[in-house]
Write an enzyme that holds these catalytic residues in place. Sequence first.
Site, PDB file in Angstrom:
ATOM      1  N   SER A   1      12.520 -60.927  27.319  1.00 42.80           N
ATOM      2  CA  SER A   1      11.479 -61.265  26.357  1.00 42.80           C
ATOM      3  C   SER A   1      10.170 -61.625  27.082  1.00 42.80           C
ATOM      4  CB  SER A   1      11.977 -62.383  25.438  1.00 42.80           C
ATOM      5  OG  SER A   1      11.142 -62.512  24.307  1.00 42.80           O
TER       6      SER A   1
ATOM      7  N   ASP B   1      16.308 -55.927  16.752  1.00 46.05           N
ATOM      8  CA  ASP B   1      15.544 -57.097  17.222  1.00 46.05           C
ATOM      9  C   ASP B   1      14.492 -57.492  16.187  1.00 46.05           C
ATOM     10  OD1 ASP B   1      13.850 -58.912  18.592  1.00 46.05           O
ATOM     11  OD2 ASP B   1      14.317 -57.987  20.522  1.00 46.05           O
TER      12      ASP B   1
ATOM     13  N   HIS C   1      17.659 -60.097  19.045  1.00 44.22           N
ATOM     14  CA  HIS C   1      16.849 -60.547  20.184  1.00 44.22           C
ATOM     15  C   HIS C   1      17.745 -61.348  21.117  1.00 44.22           C
ATOM     16  CE1 HIS C   1      13.072 -61.003  22.238  1.00 44.22           C
ATOM     17  NE2 HIS C   1      13.196 -62.309  22.288  1.00 44.22           N
TER      18      HIS C   1
END
Length: 230
Positions: A119, A174, A208
């Site tokens: 991320s 995600d 995610h």
Amino acid sequence: MCGNNMSAPLPAIVPAARKATAAVIFLHGLGDTGHGWSEALAGIKSPHVKYICPHAPVMPVSLNMNMSMPSWFNITGLSPDSQEDEAGIKQAAESVKALIDQEVKNGIPSHRIILGGFSQGGALSLYTALTTHQKLAGVIALSCWLPLRASFPQGPISGVNKDIAVLQCHGDCDPLVPLMFGSLTVEKLKSMINPANVTFKTYAGMMHSSSLEEMMDVKQFIDKYLPPLD
């Protein structure tokens, strides 16, 4: 002093089981620490590789109502046209370059170091690899995007990492960093570095987060680009 690693605790480290001849530096995501990723990497470790998972400094994050949390740089929003923290991103990249330099001083040449992250950490690892003068073995970019993409020239880069190997991974469900960001990033990367060395893997149903399948792909990539020297 935002982005200054001096204010953060020492990295979580998975030491090599024998003499370390290679290293993986892995950067966590927003609001996290290096501990979770050091545990994940310990599960796929190779005996000659040292795994370093630094902790981001704590700073107020605009995206989360200015609450303070571990963050490599400030994030205003998660849409493609959100304003980016250019000074913070560049300063964070300098901190990562200093970590790489430290490993070089420890006897591991930069071309035996893979930089990776998840991320926000993956975004920083991509940005750092594309802007550093240190030749790296590869980049692992999980569920992320390329920050300050407009700051890069159109067409191929001329730096030491123009042929770098990149493993980019993304979950197709995600909700935070949509798969589209990953797809756009991989297209931009292929225009900047040797496209034959860019691999994009997607995972059905993954949000995610990470998965066992993804970690196996990460392990294969590390094994390929950081083979044992003996």
